[in-house]
Design an enzyme around this catalytic site. Structure first.
Site, mmCIF file in Angstrom:
data_model
loop_
_atom_site.group_PDB
_atom_site.id
_atom_site.type_symbol
_atom_site.label_atom_id
_atom_site.label_comp_id
_atom_site.label_asym_id
_atom_site.label_seq_id
_atom_site.Cartn_x
_atom_site.Cartn_y
_atom_site.Cartn_z
ATOM 1 N N ASP A 10 -3.008 0.988 -1.260
ATOM 2 C CA ASP A 10 -1.718 0.554 -1.380
ATOM 3 C C ASP A 10 -1.075 -0.085 0.270
ATOM 4 O O ASP A 10 0.109 -0.060 0.351
ATOM 5 C CB ASP A 10 -0.647 1.746 -1.611
ATOM 6 C CG ASP A 10 -0.747 2.315 -3.089
ATOM 7 O OD1 ASP A 10 -1.635 1.608 -3.496
ATOM 8 O OD2 ASP A 10 0.069 2.790 -3.463
ATOM 9 N N ASP A 52 0.105 -0.467 -5.740
ATOM 10 C CA ASP A 52 1.396 -0.125 -6.674
ATOM 11 C C ASP A 52 1.651 -1.300 -7.171
ATOM 12 O O ASP A 52 1.832 -2.462 -6.635
ATOM 13 C CB ASP A 52 2.351 0.281 -5.643
ATOM 14 C CG ASP A 52 2.945 1.474 -6.283
ATOM 15 O OD1 ASP A 52 2.580 2.368 -7.111
ATOM 16 O OD2 ASP A 52 4.302 1.746 -5.869
ATOM 17 N N HIS A 54 4.145 -2.082 -9.972
ATOM 18 C CA HIS A 54 5.278 -1.729 -11.063
ATOM 19 C C HIS A 54 5.900 -2.729 -11.964
ATOM 20 O O HIS A 54 6.256 -3.886 -11.451
ATOM 21 C CB HIS A 54 6.237 -0.908 -10.426
ATOM 22 C CG HIS A 54 5.906 0.432 -9.748
ATOM 23 N ND1 HIS A 54 5.402 1.146 -10.174
ATOM 24 C CD2 HIS A 54 6.257 0.594 -8.296
ATOM 25 C CE1 HIS A 54 4.908 2.144 -9.373
ATOM 26 N NE2 HIS A 54 5.691 1.856 -8.094
ATOM 27 N N SER A 60 10.129 5.330 -11.605
ATOM 28 C CA SER A 60 10.313 5.704 -10.308
ATOM 29 C C SER A 60 11.269 5.104 -9.546
ATOM 30 O O SER A 60 11.704 5.509 -8.383
ATOM 31 C CB SER A 60 8.958 5.546 -9.887
ATOM 32 O OG SER A 60 8.854 4.289 -9.121
ATOM 33 N N HIS A 71 10.171 -1.470 -5.665
ATOM 34 C CA HIS A 71 9.207 -1.803 -4.711
ATOM 35 C C HIS A 71 8.062 -2.175 -5.542
ATOM 36 O O HIS A 71 7.753 -1.875 -6.736
ATOM 37 C CB HIS A 71 9.103 -0.733 -3.666
ATOM 38 C CG HIS A 71 8.181 0.507 -4.468
ATOM 39 N ND1 HIS A 71 8.883 1.507 -5.418
ATOM 40 C CD2 HIS A 71 7.115 0.864 -4.665
ATOM 41 C CE1 HIS A 71 8.213 2.398 -5.718
ATOM 42 N NE2 HIS A 71 7.261 1.971 -5.535
ATOM 43 N N LYS A 94 -2.046 0.217 -10.293
ATOM 44 C CA LYS A 94 -1.642 1.362 -10.938
ATOM 45 C C LYS A 94 -0.016 1.340 -11.054
ATOM 46 O O LYS A 94 0.526 0.641 -10.315
ATOM 47 C CB LYS A 94 -2.176 2.589 -10.004
ATOM 48 C CG LYS A 94 -1.528 2.600 -8.709
ATOM 49 C CD LYS A 94 -1.989 3.858 -7.798
ATOM 50 C CE LYS A 94 -1.525 3.602 -6.388
ATOM 51 N NZ LYS A 94 -0.142 3.469 -6.261
ATOM 52 N N GLU A 101 5.000 7.386 -13.915
ATOM 53 C CA GLU A 101 4.571 7.376 -12.312
ATOM 54 C C GLU A 101 3.260 7.734 -12.365
ATOM 55 O O GLU A 101 2.495 8.484 -13.115
ATOM 56 C CB GLU A 101 5.392 8.301 -11.655
ATOM 57 C CG GLU A 101 5.076 8.250 -10.120
ATOM 58 C CD GLU A 101 5.304 7.080 -9.372
ATOM 59 O OE1 GLU A 101 4.547 6.058 -9.825
ATOM 60 O OE2 GLU A 101 5.932 6.682 -8.544
ATOM 61 N N ALA A 129 0.865 5.888 1.048
ATOM 62 C CA ALA A 129 1.327 6.534 2.306
ATOM 63 C C ALA A 129 0.593 8.128 2.019
ATOM 64 O O ALA A 129 0.217 8.476 1.026
ATOM 65 C CB ALA A 129 2.894 7.147 2.046
ATOM 66 N N CYS A 133 0.444 8.561 -2.138
ATOM 67 C CA CYS A 133 -0.729 7.865 -2.832
ATOM 68 C C CYS A 133 -2.066 8.077 -2.244
ATOM 69 O O CYS A 133 -2.787 8.296 -3.032
ATOM 70 C CB CYS A 133 -0.579 6.368 -3.156
ATOM 71 S SG CYS A 133 1.161 6.041 -4.577
HETATM 72 C C1 VGL Z 1 4.063 5.300 -3.008
HETATM 73 C C2 VGL Z 1 5.943 6.146 -3.109
HETATM 74 C C3 VGL Z 1 6.257 5.385 -4.352
HETATM 75 C C4 VGL Z 1 2.626 5.207 -2.411
HETATM 76 C C5 VGL Z 1 3.989 4.497 -4.181
HETATM 77 O O1 VGL Z 1 1.755 4.362 -2.303
HETATM 78 O O2 VGL Z 1 2.341 6.337 -1.520
HETATM 79 N N1 VGL Z 1 4.910 5.911 -2.592
HETATM 80 N N2 VGL Z 1 5.209 4.635 -4.874
HETATM 81 ZN ZN ZN Z 2 5.411 3.042 -6.338
#
Ligand code: VGL
Ligand code: ZN
Length: 178
Positions: A10, A52, A54, A60, A71, A94, A101, A129, A133
């Site tokens: 990510d 990520d 979406h 989420s 995001h 993903k 989620e 993060a 993830c």
């Molecule tokens: C993530 C919060 C929401 C991540 C993804 O990539 O860690 N964190 N979506």
């Molecule tokens: Zn996300």
């Protein structure tokens, strides 16, 4: 067969300072991630980048009662990678379904199958993060039987306390912290 894979988790614009869901100092690990990509590529590893990805109405998002501001919406600048990937990198998208989620790169994707097909036994993980993830991906990698290493100088968490807790949890699960 490569036996090894680097999984870059990510590393996208929205998770960097100035983005929609910034990880503080997330940009500081960009150079380190790029170095790992280059190093692992040279030693013949499979390079995987999760993203990520979406839909605009993802569950989420706050608009739908979720925890996060919108995001990494598919095909927007915020979803773009901030690391340099080789042309043959495997991109894993993903959390693409509106009502599901998915923090782990293995969840609802072909990642496990792709790793197996390529003969991968060991995976090395970096990115953001740490407590979301990265952690979920590392725990799933262990669960699926891969020897799993965390490249701790190339991950970043949202808060230091949660990041510390996540590292402990990964260690207890059998992730080797490098
Ligand atoms: C993530 C919060 C929401 C991540 C993804 O990539 O860690 N964190 N979506
Ligand atoms: Zn996300």
């Amino acid at each position: 067969m490569p036996e090894e894979a680097l999984i870059v988790v990510d590393m996208q614009r929205d998770f960097m300072p100035g983005g929609a869901l910034p990880v503080p100092d997330g940009d500081k690990i960009i150079p380190r991630c790029n170095e790992y990509i280059e190093e692992f590529r040279k030693r013949g590893a499979l390079i995987v980048a999760t993203r990520d990805w979406h839909p605009p109405d993802h569950i989420s998002f706050k608009e739908r009662g979720g925890p996060w501001p919108a995001h990494c919406v598919q095909n927007t600048p915020g979803a773009e990678f901030v690391v340099e990937l080789p042309a043959d990198a495997v991109i894993i998208s993903k959390a693409t379904e509106p009502d599901k989620e998915a923090y782990s790169g293995f969840e609802g994707t072909d990642l496990e199958e792709i790793l197996r097909k390529n003969g991968v036994k060991r995976v090395y993980i970096c990115g953001v993060a740490t407590e979301y993830c990265v952690k979920a991906t590392a725990l799933d990698a262990v669960k699926h039987g891969f020897e799993t290493y965390l490249l701790s100088d190339a991950v970043k968490g949202i808060t230091p306390e949660d990041e510390e807790r996540a590292l402990e949890e990964m260690k207890s699960a059998g992730v080797r912290i490098l």
